[in-house]
Design a protein around this motif. Structure first.
Motif, short mmCIF file in Angstrom:
data_model
loop_
_atom_site.label_atom_id
_atom_site.label_comp_id
_atom_site.label_asym_id
_atom_site.label_seq_id
_atom_site.Cartn_x
_atom_site.Cartn_y
_atom_site.Cartn_z
N SER A 1 -23.84 -14.27 -10.32
CA SER A 1 -23.47 -15.63 -10.70
C SER A 1 -23.72 -15.88 -12.18
O SER A 1 -24.86 -15.89 -12.64
N PRO A 2 -22.64 -16.09 -12.96
CA PRO A 2 -22.84 -16.36 -14.39
C PRO A 2 -23.58 -17.67 -14.63
O PRO A 2 -24.34 -17.80 -15.59
N THR A 3 -23.41 -18.65 -13.74
CA THR A 3 -24.08 -19.94 -13.89
C THR A 3 -25.59 -19.78 -13.73
O THR A 3 -26.37 -20.26 -14.56
N TYR A 4 -26.01 -19.11 -12.67
CA TYR A 4 -27.44 -18.88 -12.44
C TYR A 4 -28.03 -18.03 -13.56
O TYR A 4 -29.13 -18.29 -14.04
N ARG A 5 -27.29 -17.01 -13.96
CA ARG A 5 -27.77 -16.12 -15.02
C ARG A 5 -28.00 -16.90 -16.31
O ARG A 5 -29.06 -16.80 -16.93
N ARG A 6 -27.00 -17.69 -16.70
CA ARG A 6 -27.14 -18.49 -17.94
C ARG A 6 -28.30 -19.47 -17.84
O ARG A 6 -29.02 -19.69 -18.81
N GLN A 7 -28.48 -20.07 -16.67
CA GLN A 7 -29.56 -21.04 -16.48
C GLN A 7 -30.93 -20.39 -16.69
O GLN A 7 -31.79 -20.93 -17.38
N ILE A 8 -31.13 -19.22 -16.10
CA ILE A 8 -32.42 -18.53 -16.24
C ILE A 8 -32.64 -18.09 -17.68
O ILE A 8 -33.73 -18.27 -18.24
N ILE A 9 -31.60 -17.55 -18.31
CA ILE A 9 -31.74 -17.09 -19.70
C ILE A 9 -32.05 -18.27 -20.62
O ILE A 9 -32.93 -18.17 -21.49
N ALA A 10 -31.38 -19.39 -20.43
CA ALA A 10 -31.65 -20.58 -21.27
C ALA A 10 -33.07 -21.09 -21.05
O ALA A 10 -33.77 -21.41 -22.01
N GLU A 11 -33.48 -21.19 -19.80
CA GLU A 11 -34.83 -21.67 -19.48
C GLU A 11 -35.91 -20.73 -20.03
O GLU A 11 -36.99 -21.17 -20.41
N PRO B 1 -35.46 -21.34 -6.68
CA PRO B 1 -34.31 -21.55 -5.80
C PRO B 1 -33.12 -20.62 -6.08
O PRO B 1 -32.26 -20.45 -5.23
N LEU B 2 -33.08 -20.02 -7.26
CA LEU B 2 -31.96 -19.16 -7.65
C LEU B 2 -32.21 -17.69 -7.35
O LEU B 2 -31.28 -16.88 -7.39
#
Length: 131
Positions: free
Chosen positions: A46-56, A118-119
């Motif tokens: 999931s690119p959305t989950y991946r981007r979220q974790i990297i940003a956080e 959750p991800l």
């Protein structure tokens, strides 16, 4: 013409922002400990989950003792020895094992962990100390 090219190159060099910070007369801290975190997502790829974790993960840089935080996705390889099955990899560096221990119980780190739970399907951690 040669002077023009040199001037143009010097101007481009000076105008380009650098990601390296130099403090004259001061040696930067040495990363003696690497905290490697490999993450498999519940929605693998999931690119959305991946981007979220990297940003956080970038918020972890403000924790005292953290030298750097590098985060990204796995690099696909055709070499049999390379495991590229994980979705996100983090490399968080510290000067000392004590800095790592402080980081592990820091509220910002705990907030990050709770936020990504959750991800995440699975996490594997490797702590590496320089010789």
């Amino acid at each position: 013409m040669k002077a023009f090219v040199v001037t143009l190159l010097a101007t481009a060099f000076l105008a380009t922002p650098s990601c390296v910070s130099i403090r004259f007369g001061e040696k930067p801290p040495e990363a003696g400990v690497h905290h490697i975190v490999l993450v498999w997502l519940k929605l693998s790829g999931s690119p959305t989950y991946r981007r979220q974790i990297i940003a956080e993960a970038q918020t972890l840089e403000k924790i005292p003792g953290v030298i750097s935080v590098n985060a990204g996705r796995s690099l696909v390889s055709n070499r049999a020895i390379v495991d590229h099955s994980f979705d996100v990899g983090l490399d968080i560096t510290f000067e000392t094992p004590e800095d790592l221990n402080y980081y592990l119980s820091h509220p910002e780190h705990l907030r990050f962990v709770e936020g990504i739970k959750p991800l995440v399907e699975k996490i594997v951690v490797y702590d590496i100390k320089k010789w």
